[in-house]
Design a protein around this motif. Sequence first.
Motif, PDB file in Angstrom:
ATOM      1  N   HIS A 142      50.528  41.128  31.265  1.00 41.60           N
ATOM      2  CA  HIS A 142      49.968  41.914  32.369  1.00 41.60           C
ATOM      3  C   HIS A 142      48.768  41.229  33.016  1.00 41.60           C
ATOM      4  O   HIS A 142      47.670  41.804  33.111  1.00 41.60           O
ATOM      5  N   ALA A 143      48.962  39.997  33.456  1.00 43.69           N
ATOM      6  CA  ALA A 143      47.900  39.259  34.137  1.00 43.69           C
ATOM      7  C   ALA A 143      48.167  39.241  35.643  1.00 43.69           C
ATOM      8  O   ALA A 143      49.302  39.037  36.079  1.00 43.69           O
ATOM      9  N   ALA A 144      47.120  39.468  36.437  1.00 41.74           N
ATOM     10  CA  ALA A 144      47.234  39.469  37.896  1.00 41.74           C
ATOM     11  C   ALA A 144      46.237  38.471  38.470  1.00 41.74           C
ATOM     12  O   ALA A 144      45.050  38.501  38.133  1.00 41.74           O
ATOM     13  N   PHE A 145      46.742  37.575  39.339  1.00 45.65           N
ATOM     14  CA  PHE A 145      45.905  36.555  39.968  1.00 45.65           C
ATOM     15  C   PHE A 145      45.994  36.729  41.479  1.00 45.65           C
ATOM     16  O   PHE A 145      47.090  36.804  42.033  1.00 45.65           O
ATOM     17  N   ASP A 146      44.846  36.746  42.139  1.00 45.64           N
ATOM     18  CA  ASP A 146      44.832  36.926  43.594  1.00 45.64           C
ATOM     19  C   ASP A 146      43.742  36.053  44.212  1.00 45.64           C
ATOM     20  O   ASP A 146      42.570  36.132  43.820  1.00 45.64           O
ATOM     21  N   GLY A 147      44.131  35.206  45.162  1.00 49.90           N
ATOM     22  CA  GLY A 147      43.162  34.438  45.931  1.00 49.90           C
ATOM     23  C   GLY A 147      42.244  33.579  45.094  1.00 49.90           C
ATOM     24  O   GLY A 147      41.066  33.429  45.427  1.00 49.90           O
ATOM     25  N   SER A 148      42.757  32.992  44.020  1.00 51.92           N
ATOM     26  CA  SER A 148      41.916  32.212  43.108  1.00 51.92           C
ATOM     27  C   SER A 148      42.356  30.759  43.054  1.00 51.92           C
ATOM     28  O   SER A 148      43.497  30.428  43.384  1.00 51.92           O
ATOM     29  N   ASP A 149      41.460  29.891  42.613  1.00 54.28           N
ATOM     30  CA  ASP A 149      41.752  28.458  42.523  1.00 54.28           C
ATOM     31  C   ASP A 149      42.107  28.117  41.074  1.00 54.28           C
ATOM     32  O   ASP A 149      41.241  28.130  40.190  1.00 54.28           O
ATOM     33  N   LEU A 150      43.379  27.812  40.859  1.00 54.16           N
ATOM     34  CA  LEU A 150      43.885  27.501  39.524  1.00 54.16           C
ATOM     35  C   LEU A 150      44.299  26.036  39.430  1.00 54.16           C
ATOM     36  O   LEU A 150      45.175  25.673  38.644  1.00 54.16           O
ATOM     37  N   THR A 151      43.670  25.196  40.213  1.00 52.76           N
ATOM     38  CA  THR A 151      44.020  23.780  40.249  1.00 52.76           C
ATOM     39  C   THR A 151      43.885  23.147  38.866  1.00 52.76           C
ATOM     40  O   THR A 151      42.880  23.322  38.187  1.00 52.76           O
ATOM     41  N   ARG A 152      44.918  22.435  38.464  1.00 51.69           N
ATOM     42  CA  ARG A 152      44.971  21.704  37.188  1.00 51.69           C
ATOM     43  C   ARG A 152      44.728  22.610  35.982  1.00 51.69           C
ATOM     44  O   ARG A 152      44.166  22.183  34.971  1.00 51.69           O
ATOM     45  N   LEU A 153      45.165  23.849  36.094  1.00 51.42           N
ATOM     46  CA  LEU A 153      45.082  24.770  34.961  1.00 51.42           C
ATOM     47  C   LEU A 153      45.985  24.262  33.839  1.00 51.42           C
ATOM     48  O   LEU A 153      47.154  23.960  34.054  1.00 51.42           O
TER      49      LEU A 153
END
Length: 227
Positions: free
Chosen positions: A164-175
């Motif tokens: 139940h993870a929600a991601f919005d408008g975030s920078d996940l570069t090279r996660l």
Amino acid sequence: MPAAGGGGARRARGFARVPEALGSHMGEEGLLDLFAEGEAVVSNTAFSGLELAYEDAREATFETVSFRGCVFDGVDFTGCTLRDVRFSGCRFVRCAMDRTWLDHVDFRDCSAPGLSLMKARLASVALLESDLSYANLSETSIDRLRVCGSRLVEAALQRSRVKHAAFDGSDLTRLDVFGTPLAGIDVSTCTFAAPVVSDNFHELRGLTVSPEQAIALAGLLGVTVAE
């Protein structure tokens, strides 16, 4: 912190059940005295402008606590319990929350690059307009995570369980999600580029991405998409 992803993030609500008008009932000296006792209980109080350096919380429990504009430098929260805690405009430098239980905890407008949360338990945690680049969330157990307008650039999320993870408008570069299945997660409004995954890319199965992201991710497979 401005929205970091492609779609932009709306002002999101957190999870912490902390009254906005909660006042301060304890100062820095009282807090440090509790830390010295070990396994302290800090509850129903607010701290504003607190500055702690190289202190050990010694597995303290924080319940219904608000931290506003605080600075934590080299503070060790390892093994602590944080329940209904809100950090607003706080800065974390070289801090550890390894094996910490975070239950209904919000980080809003916080700077916490490199924060260590290895083997922590996160339940109803919100990262809102915050910077956790280079953070280490490996081997964590996560149930209900909300990430909005935040940065997790080059953060580590290896071998974790995520529900139940929600991601919005975030920078996940090279996660780095090596060994962490992302099925059922939507990152289509985020910057999701060059993720670190295993050789067979099984972490990405069931992940929802935008058409542009899909084209970029195809490069991981050595596939060229015709125009």
